[in-house]
Design an enzyme around this catalytic site. Structure first.
Site, PDB file in Angstrom:
ATOM      1  CG  ASN A  14     -97.654   4.779 -21.624  1.00 47.52           C
ATOM      2  OD1 ASN A  14     -96.908   4.712 -20.635  1.00 47.52           O
ATOM      3  ND2 ASN A  14     -98.718   5.566 -21.656  1.00 47.52           N
ATOM      4  CE1 TYR A  36    -100.999   6.569  -7.897  1.00 46.42           C
ATOM      5  CE2 TYR A  36    -101.256   7.020  -5.556  1.00 46.42           C
ATOM      6  CZ  TYR A  36    -100.685   6.276  -6.584  1.00 46.42           C
ATOM      7  OH  TYR A  36     -99.833   5.243  -6.289  1.00 46.42           O
ATOM      8  CB  ALA A  78     -99.572  -1.808  -8.179  1.00 50.04           C
ATOM      9  CB  SER A 113    -100.225   3.996 -11.871  1.00 53.46           C
ATOM     10  OG  SER A 113    -100.858   5.122 -11.292  1.00 53.46           O
ATOM     11  N   GLY A 171    -110.028  -7.474 -18.364  1.00 55.80           N
ATOM     12  CA  GLY A 171    -110.670  -8.155 -19.489  1.00 55.80           C
ATOM     13  C   GLY A 171    -109.730  -9.185 -20.099  1.00 55.80           C
TER      14      GLY A 171
HETATM   15  P1  NAD Z   1     -93.190   4.430 -11.928  1.00 53.66           P
HETATM   16  O1  NAD Z   1     -93.710   5.732 -12.401  1.00 53.66           O
HETATM   17  O2  NAD Z   1     -91.730   4.265 -11.804  1.00 53.66           O
HETATM   18  O3  NAD Z   1     -93.731   3.259 -12.860  1.00 53.66           O
HETATM   19  C1  NAD Z   1     -95.010   3.262 -13.436  1.00 53.66           C
HETATM   20  C2  NAD Z   1     -94.876   2.828 -14.890  1.00 53.66           C
HETATM   21  O4  NAD Z   1     -96.196   2.815 -15.500  1.00 53.66           O
HETATM   22  C3  NAD Z   1     -94.014   3.770 -15.734  1.00 53.66           C
HETATM   23  O5  NAD Z   1     -93.010   3.010 -16.379  1.00 53.66           O
HETATM   24  C4  NAD Z   1     -94.999   4.369 -16.747  1.00 53.66           C
HETATM   25  O6  NAD Z   1     -94.384   4.659 -17.983  1.00 53.66           O
HETATM   26  C5  NAD Z   1     -96.047   3.262 -16.840  1.00 53.66           C
HETATM   27  N1  NAD Z   1     -97.347   3.720 -17.307  1.00 53.66           N
HETATM   28  C6  NAD Z   1     -98.085   4.761 -16.853  1.00 53.66           C
HETATM   29  N2  NAD Z   1     -99.230   4.872 -17.568  1.00 53.66           N
HETATM   30  C7  NAD Z   1     -99.225   3.859 -18.489  1.00 53.66           C
HETATM   31  C8  NAD Z   1    -100.132   3.442 -19.494  1.00 53.66           C
HETATM   32  N3  NAD Z   1    -101.285   4.087 -19.705  1.00 53.66           N
HETATM   33  N4  NAD Z   1     -99.818   2.363 -20.234  1.00 53.66           N
HETATM   34  C9  NAD Z   1     -98.665   1.692 -20.032  1.00 53.66           C
HETATM   35  N5  NAD Z   1     -97.755   2.036 -19.093  1.00 53.66           N
HETATM   36  C10 NAD Z   1     -98.042   3.118 -18.331  1.00 53.66           C
HETATM   37  O7  NAD Z   1     -93.897   4.117 -10.535  1.00 53.66           O
HETATM   38  P2  NAD Z   1     -93.583   2.990  -9.440  1.00 53.66           P
HETATM   39  O8  NAD Z   1     -93.133   3.662  -8.217  1.00 53.66           O
HETATM   40  O9  NAD Z   1     -92.757   1.930 -10.037  1.00 53.66           O
HETATM   41  O10 NAD Z   1     -95.051   2.440  -9.153  1.00 53.66           O
HETATM   42  C11 NAD Z   1     -95.517   1.201  -9.677  1.00 53.66           C
HETATM   43  C12 NAD Z   1     -96.933   0.968  -9.205  1.00 53.66           C
HETATM   44  O11 NAD Z   1     -96.978   0.864  -7.781  1.00 53.66           O
HETATM   45  C13 NAD Z   1     -97.909   2.079  -9.582  1.00 53.66           C
HETATM   46  O12 NAD Z   1     -99.163   1.512  -9.893  1.00 53.66           O
HETATM   47  C14 NAD Z   1     -98.022   2.892  -8.317  1.00 53.66           C
HETATM   48  O13 NAD Z   1     -99.258   3.570  -8.240  1.00 53.66           O
HETATM   49  C15 NAD Z   1     -97.900   1.805  -7.271  1.00 53.66           C
HETATM   50  N6  NAD Z   1     -97.422   2.339  -5.992  1.00 53.66           N
HETATM   51  C16 NAD Z   1     -96.119   2.705  -5.856  1.00 53.66           C
HETATM   52  C17 NAD Z   1     -95.681   3.243  -4.660  1.00 53.66           C
HETATM   53  C18 NAD Z   1     -94.245   3.658  -4.454  1.00 53.66           C
HETATM   54  O14 NAD Z   1     -93.961   4.207  -3.392  1.00 53.66           O
HETATM   55  N7  NAD Z   1     -93.331   3.405  -5.372  1.00 53.66           N
HETATM   56  C19 NAD Z   1     -96.583   3.402  -3.601  1.00 53.66           C
HETATM   57  C20 NAD Z   1     -97.909   3.024  -3.782  1.00 53.66           C
HETATM   58  C21 NAD Z   1     -98.311   2.469  -4.978  1.00 53.66           C
END
Ligand code: NAD
Ligand code: UDP
Length: 310
Positions: free
Chosen positions: A33, A146, A115, A76, A103
């Protein structure tokens, strides 16, 4: 070739994963989104004939036509600064978003990768953290939107596995960094690099003795690949056990950027975890995976990217 839905595809990790999946010969349906992600992160593959982009909020009903082999749920809010600004969106995407996409996986008889995060361990009382550690999370604390959304997400996966026989995978991701992180997302590596390149003071929270263990993004993507190939349906830590203090990270960034910047200290945010280091014994023995990119090398590649977008 598999047909794979990736949520959070326009984010940092998502864009690297989509590229790797296209490279691996798969068809990718990318969903985001764009709340923090950027479509431009997908420029390299946007017009590929095995790639489609769907702008959609996964907390709403999720539909895609045709068969699916995998759902990979990355969507997220991921940076502490962003999830503190949007705690309700954060809870919704971890709870409702995980529910909707599970689902969909059930409807399509697809496997599902979630993730999750080292934050399920909260401010850990054991170091390093094995998967068996149950964590130290304050359910009413500043990071709970979170932490608890991810803990609930894991619980939902367990329920869908037990009740509906969904084939699930859970990656507990530890701090991962690399190109395409947002310079303004508040996470420590893009923040320090931006400050160093601008000649500003690096803002170390507290005395900087708190630790993190940083994993380069290509290593994380390799871990996902091994996890999907495996049949491990229980949580697996995916991270780099090279533990550093935040103060030493600041000094390293100043060194690698040849910066004249100094270090200043700011208050430590409440409940900022004091230590974090993955025990990757399970990933090694059950997935045959371990990270290979040293911090210095990953930082150099990241600094090159950050310089190109500043
Ligand atoms: P990021 O913020 O770059 O990417 C997350 C993406 O999710 C974004 O593009 C955002 O627009 C999208 N998003 C958020 N809410 C949404 C929704 N309701 N519908 C559709 N899209 C949505 O973060 P990242 O670092 O790439 O993290 C990716 C995943 O890995 C996440 O779930 C994060 O919690 C997990 N994670 C990342 C790390 C890290 O260090 N990068 C560590 C632990 C967990
Ligand atoms: N941090 C810091 N200065 C900054 C940003 C972050 O000292 O400008 C610290 C933060 O307080 C934490 C560590 O760096 O101790 C990692 O923070 P990040 O937001 O990257 O992720 P976290 O591991 O806390 O989720």
């Amino acid at each position: 070739m598999s047909r794979i839905l990736v949520t959070g595809a326009a984010g940092f990790v998502g864009s690297h994963l989509c590229e790797a999946l296209i490279e691996g010969g798969h068809e990718v349906l990318a969903m985001d989104n764009l709340v923090t992600g950027r479509a431009g992160n997908l420029d390299e593959i946007f017009y590929h004939d095995r790639f489609t982009f769907h702008e959609h909020d996964v907390t709403e009903f999720v539909h895609v036509s045709g068969e699916l082999d995998w759902v990979i749920h990355l969507a997220s809010l991921a940076s502490p600064v962003f999830y503190s600004d949007y705690p309700i969106k954060t809870l919704k995407v971890g709870a409702l978003g995980t529910h909707k996409t599970l689902g969909l996986a059930k409807e399509k008889d697809a496997s599902y990768l979630f993730a999750s995060t080292s934050e399920v361990y909260g401010d850990p009382e054991v170091n390093p953290q094995p998967e068996s550690y149950r964590g130290n999370v304050d359910s009413y604390g500043p990071r709970s939107c979170y932490d608890e959304s991810k803990r609930y997400g894991e619980s939902l996966l367990r329920a869908y596995r037990d009740e509906h026989d969904i084939d699930v995978r859970i990656a507990r991701i530890f701090n991962t960094y690399g190109p395409r992180m947002r310079l303004d997302d508040g996470r420590v590596i893009p923040t320090f690099v931006r400050q160093a390149l601008n000649g500003e003071d690096l803002t170390v929270h507290g005395d900087g003795s708190q630790t993190r263990s940083f994993c380069y993004v290509s290593d994380l993507i390799g871990g996902f690949d091994r996890l999907m190939e495996s049949d491990v349906q229980t949580p697996v830590n995916v991270g780099n056990p090279d533990e550093r203090t935040i103060l030493s990270l600041a000094e390293l960034v100043i060194d690698l950027t040849d910066s004249e910047s100094d270090i200043t200290h700011e208050p430590l945010p409440p409940q900022d975890p004091q230590v974090r280091k993955p025990d990757i014994g399970k990933a090694k023995s059950e997935l045959g995976w371990e990270p290979t990119v040293p911090l210095e090398e990953g930082l150099e590649r990241s600094i090159e990217y950050f310089e190109s977008v500043m």
